[in-house]
Design a protein around this motif. Structure first.
Motif, short mmCIF file in Angstrom:
data_model
loop_
_atom_site.label_atom_id
_atom_site.label_comp_id
_atom_site.label_asym_id
_atom_site.label_seq_id
_atom_site.Cartn_x
_atom_site.Cartn_y
_atom_site.Cartn_z
N ASP A 25 -27.62 -61.71 -16.83
CA ASP A 25 -27.32 -61.77 -15.55
C ASP A 25 -28.60 -61.80 -14.83
OD1 ASP A 25 -26.25 -61.65 -12.93
OD2 ASP A 25 -25.37 -59.67 -13.24
N THR A 27 -28.45 -61.74 -11.17
CA THR A 27 -27.70 -61.48 -10.00
C THR A 27 -28.89 -61.28 -8.66
OG1 THR A 27 -25.94 -60.46 -10.90
CG2 THR A 27 -25.98 -60.16 -8.49
N ARG A 36 -25.49 -58.55 -20.23
CA ARG A 36 -24.33 -58.39 -19.70
C ARG A 36 -23.24 -58.46 -21.02
NH1 ARG A 36 -24.76 -55.47 -15.77
NH2 ARG A 36 -25.26 -56.56 -13.90
N HIS A 48 -13.89 -61.45 -18.08
CA HIS A 48 -13.99 -59.99 -17.40
C HIS A 48 -15.48 -59.52 -17.82
CE1 HIS A 48 -9.63 -59.74 -16.76
NE2 HIS A 48 -9.55 -60.45 -17.90
N VAL A 49 -16.08 -58.69 -16.72
CA VAL A 49 -17.45 -58.35 -17.06
C VAL A 49 -17.41 -56.74 -17.41
CG1 VAL A 49 -19.76 -58.03 -16.14
CG2 VAL A 49 -18.51 -60.07 -15.58
N ARG A 51 -18.42 -53.56 -17.06
CA ARG A 51 -19.24 -52.87 -16.00
C ARG A 51 -19.87 -51.54 -16.54
NH1 ARG A 51 -14.25 -53.57 -12.44
NH2 ARG A 51 -14.50 -55.78 -11.96
N ASN A 52 -19.86 -51.14 -17.55
CA ASN A 52 -20.46 -50.04 -18.20
C ASN A 52 -21.97 -50.23 -18.28
OD1 ASN A 52 -17.96 -50.24 -19.50
ND2 ASN A 52 -18.31 -48.05 -20.06
N PRO A 53 -22.73 -49.27 -17.90
CA PRO A 53 -24.33 -49.43 -17.76
C PRO A 53 -24.85 -50.08 -19.16
CG PRO A 53 -23.84 -47.37 -17.31
CD PRO A 53 -22.40 -48.00 -17.60
N ASP A 82 -15.05 -50.37 -19.18
CA ASP A 82 -14.71 -50.58 -17.64
C ASP A 82 -14.83 -52.24 -17.45
OD1 ASP A 82 -14.38 -50.52 -14.79
OD2 ASP A 82 -16.10 -49.71 -14.27
N LEU A 83 -13.60 -52.77 -17.35
CA LEU A 83 -13.49 -54.22 -17.02
C LEU A 83 -12.63 -54.39 -15.99
CD1 LEU A 83 -12.51 -55.19 -21.11
CD2 LEU A 83 -14.78 -55.69 -19.79
N GLY A 84 -12.41 -53.31 -15.33
CA GLY A 84 -11.23 -53.51 -13.93
C GLY A 84 -10.15 -54.13 -14.44
N GLU A 89 -8.84 -53.36 -21.12
CA GLU A 89 -9.58 -52.54 -21.65
C GLU A 89 -9.24 -51.84 -23.04
OE1 GLU A 89 -10.99 -51.22 -17.35
OE2 GLU A 89 -9.89 -49.80 -18.37
#
Length: 103
Positions: A25, A27, A36, A48-49, A51-53, A82-84, A89
């Motif tokens: 990424d 961004t 990512r 799906h991204v 989102r975990n650090p 964390d995929l939203g 998940e």
């Protein structure tokens, strides 16, 4: 072949209707690229991204190694993904646990 090694060497793995890919990424249009993890779920027909650090690392290779380590921590149950999308998940956790030989 070990799934972590395959993911690092090939950049993706497919399992149980999911495709997990390592990506980059940029961004913020920085010079640096951020590793990512992308997950394509056949059931949603969407990417799906994760989102975990993911720790950046000093090199691109180290960044991707860190991304694989985050997935391994998810597989071991130490980190919740964390995929939203809760259903995706759960499917990701189950698929990774299965790769690690867990029920």
């Amino acid at each position: 072949m070990d799934w972590k090694k395959k993911l690092r060497e090939e950049g993706y793995i497919e399992l149980d209707g999911l495709r997990i890919e390592l990506s980059l990424d940029n961004t913020f249009l920085d010079i640096d690229y951020i590793p990512r993890v992308l997950v394509y779920a056949e059931e949603t027909g969407r990417w799906h991204v994760l989102r975990n650090p993911i720790p950046k690392g000093k090199t691109l290779e180290e960044g991707w190694d860190n991304a694989v380590e985050v997935l391994d921590a998810i597989a071991r149950g130490e980190v919740k993904p964390d995929l939203g999308e809760p259903d995706v998940e759960t499917r990701l956790v189950n698929a990774l646990r299965k790769l690690n030989g867990c029920p």
